[in-house]
Design a protein around this motif. Structure first.
Motif, PDB file in Angstrom:
ATOM      1  N   SER A   3      28.772  39.640  40.936  1.00  0.00           N
ATOM      2  CA  SER A   3      28.466  41.003  40.510  1.00  0.00           C
ATOM      3  C   SER A   3      28.016  41.035  39.050  1.00  0.00           C
ATOM      4  O   SER A   3      28.123  42.040  38.392  1.00  0.00           O
ATOM      5  N   ILE A   5      25.516  41.710  36.387  1.00  0.00           N
ATOM      6  CA  ILE A   5      24.387  42.607  36.615  1.00  0.00           C
ATOM      7  C   ILE A   5      23.078  42.105  36.008  1.00  0.00           C
ATOM      8  O   ILE A   5      22.030  42.388  36.508  1.00  0.00           O
ATOM      9  N   GLU A 135      33.923  38.735  30.846  1.00  0.00           N
ATOM     10  CA  GLU A 135      33.092  39.768  30.209  1.00  0.00           C
ATOM     11  C   GLU A 135      31.687  39.823  30.814  1.00  0.00           C
ATOM     12  O   GLU A 135      30.935  40.745  30.545  1.00  0.00           O
ATOM     13  N   HIS A 136      31.332  38.821  31.622  1.00  0.00           N
ATOM     14  CA  HIS A 136      30.005  38.824  32.246  1.00  0.00           C
ATOM     15  C   HIS A 136      29.974  39.624  33.556  1.00  0.00           C
ATOM     16  O   HIS A 136      28.928  39.741  34.173  1.00  0.00           O
ATOM     17  N   GLU A 138      30.572  43.145  35.738  1.00  0.00           N
ATOM     18  CA  GLU A 138      30.734  44.596  35.675  1.00  0.00           C
ATOM     19  C   GLU A 138      31.964  44.971  36.511  1.00  0.00           C
ATOM     20  O   GLU A 138      32.795  45.764  36.093  1.00  0.00           O
ATOM     21  N   ASP A 139      32.077  44.337  37.693  1.00  0.00           N
ATOM     22  CA  ASP A 139      33.230  44.567  38.563  1.00  0.00           C
ATOM     23  C   ASP A 139      34.180  43.386  38.388  1.00  0.00           C
ATOM     24  O   ASP A 139      33.932  42.297  38.900  1.00  0.00           O
ATOM     25  N   PHE A 197      24.397  39.733  30.589  1.00  0.00           N
ATOM     26  CA  PHE A 197      25.264  40.905  30.425  1.00  0.00           C
ATOM     27  C   PHE A 197      26.637  40.532  29.868  1.00  0.00           C
ATOM     28  O   PHE A 197      27.237  39.546  30.290  1.00  0.00           O
ATOM     29  N   ARG A 198      27.130  41.324  28.914  1.00  0.00           N
ATOM     30  CA  ARG A 198      28.485  41.170  28.386  1.00  0.00           C
ATOM     31  C   ARG A 198      29.087  42.564  28.211  1.00  0.00           C
ATOM     32  O   ARG A 198      28.457  43.434  27.591  1.00  0.00           O
ATOM     33  N   SER A 199      30.263  42.791  28.746  1.00  0.00           N
ATOM     34  CA  SER A 199      30.880  44.115  28.647  1.00  0.00           C
ATOM     35  C   SER A 199      31.615  44.255  27.323  1.00  0.00           C
ATOM     36  O   SER A 199      31.837  43.270  26.623  1.00  0.00           O
ATOM     37  N   HIS A 201      34.670  45.881  27.325  1.00  0.00           N
ATOM     38  CA  HIS A 201      36.029  46.280  27.711  1.00  0.00           C
ATOM     39  C   HIS A 201      37.081  45.494  26.951  1.00  0.00           C
ATOM     40  O   HIS A 201      36.954  44.286  26.754  1.00  0.00           O
ATOM     41  N   ARG A 205      41.420  47.364  30.130  1.00  0.00           N
ATOM     42  CA  ARG A 205      40.658  47.368  31.388  1.00  0.00           C
ATOM     43  C   ARG A 205      41.283  46.389  32.398  1.00  0.00           C
ATOM     44  O   ARG A 205      41.237  46.601  33.600  1.00  0.00           O
TER      45      ARG A 205
END
Ligand code: SAM
Length: 284
Positions: A3, A5, A135-136, A138-139, A197-199, A201, A205
């Motif tokens: 997942s 993104i 962190e990569h 999303e879910d 991608f890196r979040s 959160h 979280r």
């Protein structure tokens, strides 16, 4: 499937192939010689200390690193006699990891696999960790559930997470890196670098999800309270000339000694949001 993104398996594979830093080894048996080796040495001493102190941990030696990359932390576990399994989506990086392990007479099993759908039976490992993986996603729930499934009762779990930070220890040193970049002659690879991608959160979280999945004694802390100083567009990993790195390591060690004296805890721990990463851990 994954997942993630932006930056799927192909992006990670391409990233590993393209980067000069893929060839550096961050594990050493003797004295550390650069800031990244110093970081992994501290990850190792911190993980060992937390495992020693955790009364619920079953003390078992079956270890899985998920999203292992070159498996720098797993080199420490293997060298200390743990039975290591390294899992990554990227075949390319597993080949590199295998070479590093074999060159250093370290044992491990290497598996191509997706953190969201592991081809591994339930309760197989006593220690599970990832460094720079969660962190990569999303879910995060899917992979956390998978990791809890393969963790044995009494097994200890660590998530070392490197979120997108704009206001941490790094911010006061960003200008140094900009100055140092002037030494890099060829910036061509910058254009080809994949954006993965890196979040952003924080531990809030992850903690409720882990507790819901049955992890006990869940704790979290900021880690890596030092800036990453680099001249390279491959920042943060590519290294400066050896002499500069050795000098930096000498200064960083002094800072860490001071931290330890002042806090009485492991010097790699700090306030969440200040360091470059945070760690969440608990026992099943
Ligand atoms: C930032 S790197 C961290 C590498 C390594 N843990 C280290 O300490 O240097 C993230 C790694 O996770 C792997 N990865 C990304 N998504 C994955 C997934 N769904 N399943 C398994 N590995 C994955 C990538 O191929 C990459 O090697």
């Amino acid at each position: 499937m994954s997942s993630i993104i932006k930056g799927d398996a192909d992006a990670f594979d391409a990233n590993w192939k393209a980067r000069e830093e893929s060839n550096y080894t961050h594990w050493v048996r003797g004295e550390v010689e650069n800031q990244i080796q110093l970081a992994f040495r501290n990850h190792w001493t911190l993980f060992s200390e937390l495992m020693d102190k955790e009364p619920l941990y079953n003390g078992g030696k079956r270890v899985m690193e998920i999203g292992c990359g070159r498996g720098s932390l797993s080199c420490y576990f293997s060298d200390a006699g743990y039975d290591c399994t390294l899992v990554d989506l990227s075949e390319k990086v597993l080949e590199t990891a295998e070479k590093i392990f074999s060159k250093n007479q370290l044992d491990a099993k290497f598996l191509v696999g997706d953190a969201n759908d592991l081809d591994i039976t339930d309760n197989s490992f006593d220690v599970i960790y990832s460094i720079g993986l969660l962190e990569h996603f999303e879910d995060v729930e899917t992979t956390l559930k998978e990791q809890m499934r393969v963790l044995a009762d009494g097994g200890i779990w660590f998530g070392y997470i490197v979120p997108k930070y704009s206001n941490n220890v790094q911010k006061d040193y960003a200008w140094i890196n900009e100055v140092l970049k002037g030494y890099q002659e060829n910036h061509a690879t910058e254009l080809n670098k994949e954006e993965i991608f890196r979040s952003d959160h924080g531990s809030e979280r992850y903690i409720p999800i882990l507790e819901r999945l049955g992890l006990k004694n869940v704790q979290a802390s900021g880690v890596y309270p030092l800036p990453m100083i680099s001249h390279s567009i491959d920042f943060p990993f590519s290294l400066m000339p050896k002499k500069s790195e050795l000098e930096l390591v000498r200064h960083f060690k002094k800072i860490l000694n001071e931290n330890q004296k002042n806090t009485g805890t492991h010097p790699w721990l700090c306030k969440e949001g200040y360091g470059n990463a945070f760690l969440v851990w608990g026992v099943k």
